[in-house]
Scaffold this active site. Sequence first.
Site, PDB file in Angstrom:
ATOM      1  N   ARG A 177      -2.085  -6.032  -8.168  1.00  0.00           N
ATOM      2  CA  ARG A 177      -0.840  -6.789  -8.021  1.00  0.00           C
ATOM      3  C   ARG A 177      -0.680  -7.831  -9.103  1.00  0.00           C
ATOM      4  O   ARG A 177       0.425  -8.128  -9.547  1.00  0.00           O
ATOM      5  CB  ARG A 177      -0.821  -7.506  -6.654  1.00  0.00           C
ATOM      6  CG  ARG A 177      -0.725  -6.577  -5.487  1.00  0.00           C
ATOM      7  CD  ARG A 177      -1.169  -7.266  -4.232  1.00  0.00           C
ATOM      8  NE  ARG A 177      -2.583  -7.664  -4.329  1.00  0.00           N
ATOM      9  CZ  ARG A 177      -3.308  -8.103  -3.329  1.00  0.00           C
ATOM     10  NH1 ARG A 177      -2.757  -8.260  -2.157  1.00  0.00           N
ATOM     11  NH2 ARG A 177      -4.575  -8.421  -3.495  1.00  0.00           N
ATOM     12  N   SER A 231      -2.785  -7.986   2.944  1.00  0.00           N
ATOM     13  CA  SER A 231      -3.042  -7.842   4.381  1.00  0.00           C
ATOM     14  C   SER A 231      -3.395  -9.200   4.977  1.00  0.00           C
ATOM     15  O   SER A 231      -2.967  -9.548   6.081  1.00  0.00           O
ATOM     16  CB  SER A 231      -4.189  -6.863   4.625  1.00  0.00           C
ATOM     17  OG  SER A 231      -3.907  -5.622   4.052  1.00  0.00           O
ATOM     18  N   LYS A 286     -17.676  -7.028   7.678  1.00  0.00           N
ATOM     19  CA  LYS A 286     -16.415  -7.742   7.518  1.00  0.00           C
ATOM     20  C   LYS A 286     -15.687  -7.822   8.862  1.00  0.00           C
ATOM     21  O   LYS A 286     -15.493  -6.800   9.525  1.00  0.00           O
ATOM     22  CB  LYS A 286     -15.561  -6.966   6.510  1.00  0.00           C
ATOM     23  CG  LYS A 286     -14.602  -7.820   5.722  1.00  0.00           C
ATOM     24  CD  LYS A 286     -14.082  -7.019   4.544  1.00  0.00           C
ATOM     25  CE  LYS A 286     -12.775  -7.548   4.033  1.00  0.00           C
ATOM     26  NZ  LYS A 286     -12.252  -6.758   2.918  1.00  0.00           N
ATOM     27  N   HIS A 328       0.846  -1.206   0.000  1.00  0.00           N
ATOM     28  CA  HIS A 328       0.000   0.000   0.000  1.00  0.00           C
ATOM     29  C   HIS A 328       0.880   1.256   0.000  1.00  0.00           C
ATOM     30  O   HIS A 328       0.606   2.216  -0.713  1.00  0.00           O
ATOM     31  CB  HIS A 328      -0.888   0.044   1.256  1.00  0.00           C
ATOM     32  CG  HIS A 328      -1.939  -1.025   1.322  1.00  0.00           C
ATOM     33  ND1 HIS A 328      -2.038  -1.897   2.370  1.00  0.00           N
ATOM     34  CD2 HIS A 328      -2.955  -1.342   0.478  1.00  0.00           C
ATOM     35  CE1 HIS A 328      -3.077  -2.709   2.178  1.00  0.00           C
ATOM     36  NE2 HIS A 328      -3.637  -2.403   1.026  1.00  0.00           N
TER      37      HIS A 328
HETATM   38  O1  PNS Z   1      -9.176  -3.123   0.470  1.00  0.00           O
HETATM   39  P1  PNS Z   1     -10.478  -3.595  -0.101  1.00  0.00           P
HETATM   40  O2  PNS Z   1     -11.271  -4.339   0.951  1.00  0.00           O
HETATM   41  O3  PNS Z   1     -10.307  -4.393  -1.363  1.00  0.00           O
HETATM   42  O4  PNS Z   1     -11.324  -2.272  -0.491  1.00  0.00           O
HETATM   43  C1  PNS Z   1     -12.603  -2.379  -1.032  1.00  0.00           C
HETATM   44  C2  PNS Z   1     -13.297  -1.007  -1.086  1.00  0.00           C
HETATM   45  C3  PNS Z   1     -13.291  -0.334   0.275  1.00  0.00           C
HETATM   46  C4  PNS Z   1     -12.584  -0.096  -2.061  1.00  0.00           C
HETATM   47  C5  PNS Z   1     -14.748  -1.238  -1.576  1.00  0.00           C
HETATM   48  O5  PNS Z   1     -15.329  -2.253  -0.833  1.00  0.00           O
HETATM   49  C6  PNS Z   1     -15.637  -0.007  -1.493  1.00  0.00           C
HETATM   50  O6  PNS Z   1     -15.417   0.959  -2.188  1.00  0.00           O
HETATM   51  N1  PNS Z   1     -16.637  -0.040  -0.610  1.00  0.00           N
HETATM   52  C7  PNS Z   1     -17.529   1.072  -0.367  1.00  0.00           C
HETATM   53  C8  PNS Z   1     -18.970   0.738  -0.775  1.00  0.00           C
HETATM   54  C9  PNS Z   1     -19.146   0.925  -2.250  1.00  0.00           C
HETATM   55  O7  PNS Z   1     -18.990   2.016  -2.781  1.00  0.00           O
HETATM   56  N2  PNS Z   1     -19.500  -0.173  -2.928  1.00  0.00           N
HETATM   57  C10 PNS Z   1     -19.656  -0.210  -4.361  1.00  0.00           C
HETATM   58  C11 PNS Z   1     -18.306  -0.372  -5.036  1.00  0.00           C
HETATM   59  S1  PNS Z   1     -18.531  -0.784  -6.693  1.00  0.00           S
END
Ligand code: PNS
Length: 174
Positions: free
Chosen positions: A95, A133, A46, A22
Site C-alpha cells: 500500500r 485489517s 498471533k 485485499h
Molecule cells: O497478512 P500478513 O500477516 O502480513 O501475512 C504474513 C504472512 C502470512 C504472509 C507471513 O507471515 C508468512 O508467510 N508466514 C508463514 C511462515 C513463513 O513462511 N515465514 C517466513 C516468511 S519469510
Amino acid sequence: MKRRRDGLAIFPGSFDPITNGHLDIVERGLSLFREILIAILVNHEKRALFSVEEREETIRQVFRGNRRVKVETFSGLLVDYAEEKGATVIIRGIRAISDFEYEFQMALMNRRLDPKIETVFMMPAESYSYVSSRLVKEVFQLGGRVSDLVPRVVEKRLREKFRPRRGRSGKESP
Ligand code: PNS
C-alpha cells in the site's frame, strides 16, 4: 516437487478480516493469473479477532461463485505450502513505502528458501492505500463506519463480534 501449475498464484495473509483492499488485489491478480489461492495462515501465536475457520468461511462467502478463486488455510513455511500446491508465484499487496521494508525482507527470505518461487507485489487502488485489517477493527469497535472498506459479510461478522444483539432479558440472542 508436485507438478507445477502455471497460472496459479498464492495470496497469503492473516486476513483478520479480509478488506476491500485485499479484494482489489485479488481482482487485479486475476487479470494476470488464471487462479488465485487465498491462503490464510494458521498462526497460534498471533491473537486474532476471528478464528481461522471464521475467516475461511467469510472469504469463501465473499468469492462464492468465482471458480478462479480458492480459499485454504496453511501452517508452516509459505514456500513449502506453495511447493506443495505447485504454485510458483506469491502475491503480496503493497500500500505504501512503509509496507515495503517488511515485504522486501520476506520476499528475499522466501527466495532464499526456494528460488523457484517468485513474489509479485501489487498495488491496490489509491482509495484503499490506508485500509488495513487492524484499522478496520479499531474503527468499527469505536463505532466508526467501515461499510466502504470491507465486504458486507465482514461488516456483519464484525457486528456479531462487537455488538451482539441482545434480547429483552439482556442476554445475547442466539
Ligand atoms: O497478512 P500478513 O500477516 O502480513 O501475512 C504474513 C504472512 C502470512 C504472509 C507471513 O507471515 C508468512 O508467510 N508466514 C508463514 C511462515 C513463513 O513462511 N515465514 C517466513 C516468511 S519469510
